[in-house]
Scaffold this active site. Sequence first.
Site: not given
Ligand SMILES: O=C(O)C[C@H](O)C(=O)O
Ligand SMILES: [Mn+2]
Length: 564
Positions: A178, A105
Amino acid sequence: MLADSIIDQEEKKMQYTPEQLLHDPFVNKGTAFTQAERDQYGLNGLLPSAVQTLDQQVTQAYAQYQSKATMLEQRLFLMQLFNTNHVLFYKLFAAHLTEFMPVVYDPTIADTIENYSALFVEPQNATYLSIDAQDDIEAALRHSANGRDIRLLVVTDAEGILGIGDWGTQGVDIAVGKLMVYTAAAGIDPAQVLPVVLDAGTNNQALLDDPLYFGNRHPRVYGEAYHAFVDRFVAIAERVFPKLYLHFEDFGRANAADILDQYKNQITTFNDDIQGTGIIVLAGMLGALNISKQKMTDQIYLSFGAGTAGAGIAARIYQEFLQQGMAPAEAKTHFYLVDKQGLLFADDPTLTPAQRVFARQRSEFANADELTTLEAVVKAVHPTVLVGTSTQPGSFTESVVKEMAAHTPRPIIFPLSNPTKLAEAKAADLIRWTQGRALVATGIPAAPVDYDGVTYEIGQANNALVYPGLGLGTIAATSKLLTDSMISAAAHSLGGIVDPDQPGAAVLPPVSKLNAFSKTVALAAARQAVKEGLNQEPIQDVEAAVSALQWQPEYQPLNVDVIK
Ligand SMILES: O=C(O)C[C@H](O)C(=O)O
Ligand SMILES: [Mn+2]
Ligand SMILES: NC(=O)c1ccc[n+]([C@@H]2O[C@H](COP(=O)([O-])OP(=O)(O)OC[C@H]3O[C@@H](n4cnc5c(N)ncnc54)[C@H](O)[C@@H]3O)[C@@H](O)[C@H]2O)c1
């Protein structure tokens, strides 16, 4: 009629040849196919003869992972594993959750999005929908679902990926990533999810000029034609997958809030950047106030960067002020939004509707025209809470932070812009500049900070800490909507998990407890849904309903037809 056809497909067993079985990540077990399964499905000779356990596969895969030199290479290896065998991927992820989160992520995902076309190996069961081929939407959704009972869809149009801007169809990776966190954190069944990218063009000139770019090679479509595309997609998705929880991610500032407002009272839908981030920041503030023993309604809140996330968070905190009994007019006096132009004033015609709610009057300040920088605003309003969603790296400077800390004993400072290179400040600097007084949370993971004999744990205020549980709870409750009170219940369930008496305690629980608190969030949201009578199916026992939906990464007997 449509629902029936899905049920038919469910009852029908999927058909495979022996070879295909090894190439479908939803059913493949690789070297863990037992001898009996190999005999039954014609796999003898298609695999080396040793039969491994899942744990052996995990050990072997982890050793391969460790041999990769960079986080990007590690991520590419893990994606290859995901493409091959979902159970193995998620078992490995579960065993190394804290270590893998920043690889699977944010922040590593930003690198794979920026280089998606160049790094492309395969589409990872995502759906690519084009504004120029809308007649294909229904077939594309059906074909990528391939008979699976889809309950959760993450969709992006990739105009505002994290803080890195417009990445066109390459943004599909944020939907994929996600969803991986949904499964790793909350146990959402990977067979019940679908990542989707809406390709409405891109304004990223580098992509338009790149011969390897995979998306539509034209500028973004806006206005009526854009909204008609989104509307058509939503209508078809809801019809094809009648029990859908629809998660919107990283839409542009001009569209995100409008889309949420359009659908939130009609279908079970969620905007992560607005609502998810609102929940995590409220939870973080509740945790911080637990530590400082201060009251929410005494806080002066300053948002630096008042876009989708900034304004969304302010709206959530404002709701909390109201819930704690403050009148709307008085509550608004506690909020200051700063964007590119400085403090936002009501006479500014460029304000977005979400910004306008919190805009101030110039007459409130003797020096209104000078309030064009963060530092000037901090000097003028003495915030006790400073939240950064500006995409401006290093903008929480030493002098800004010291000025803030001069007027409040425990400044709450959350630099939230992602990925790492965009953060408004580093946790260690915030602790140092305030002699350990700042209560800090960051968007990406931050190492603990040692200062003057105390180890300060840094909470991660990333919506990943809440959206998986919220989705799990809402789906488990069969809730027909995701309401504000469900969102509030979710935030409160997480804000209480901190240990306020431990010196240097984090304002939010650690990512290592992600599974436990995803469940906590799920139960809070689901209980609230049932309390509001939003459940579409009878639910006797909320805990049992939530647990029943959770998938475990373990091999199960296959329910397939193999044609030898
Ligand atoms: O994706 C992430 O780490 C958090 C959030 O949704 C973002 O857009 O930064
Ligand atoms: Mn985001
Ligand atoms: N930690 C989290 O969970 C989380 C969640 C959502 C967003 N974010 C981060 O927040 C940031 C913003 O995301 P968004 O979706 O709101 O994007 P957005 O584009 O909607 O908002 C960014 C805002 O910052 C403003 N801005 C740009 N330059 C500025 C400057 N010099 N001074 C003040 N404001 C300035 C823009 O005008 C815009 O209003 C991103 O980096 C994103 O990664 C973090």
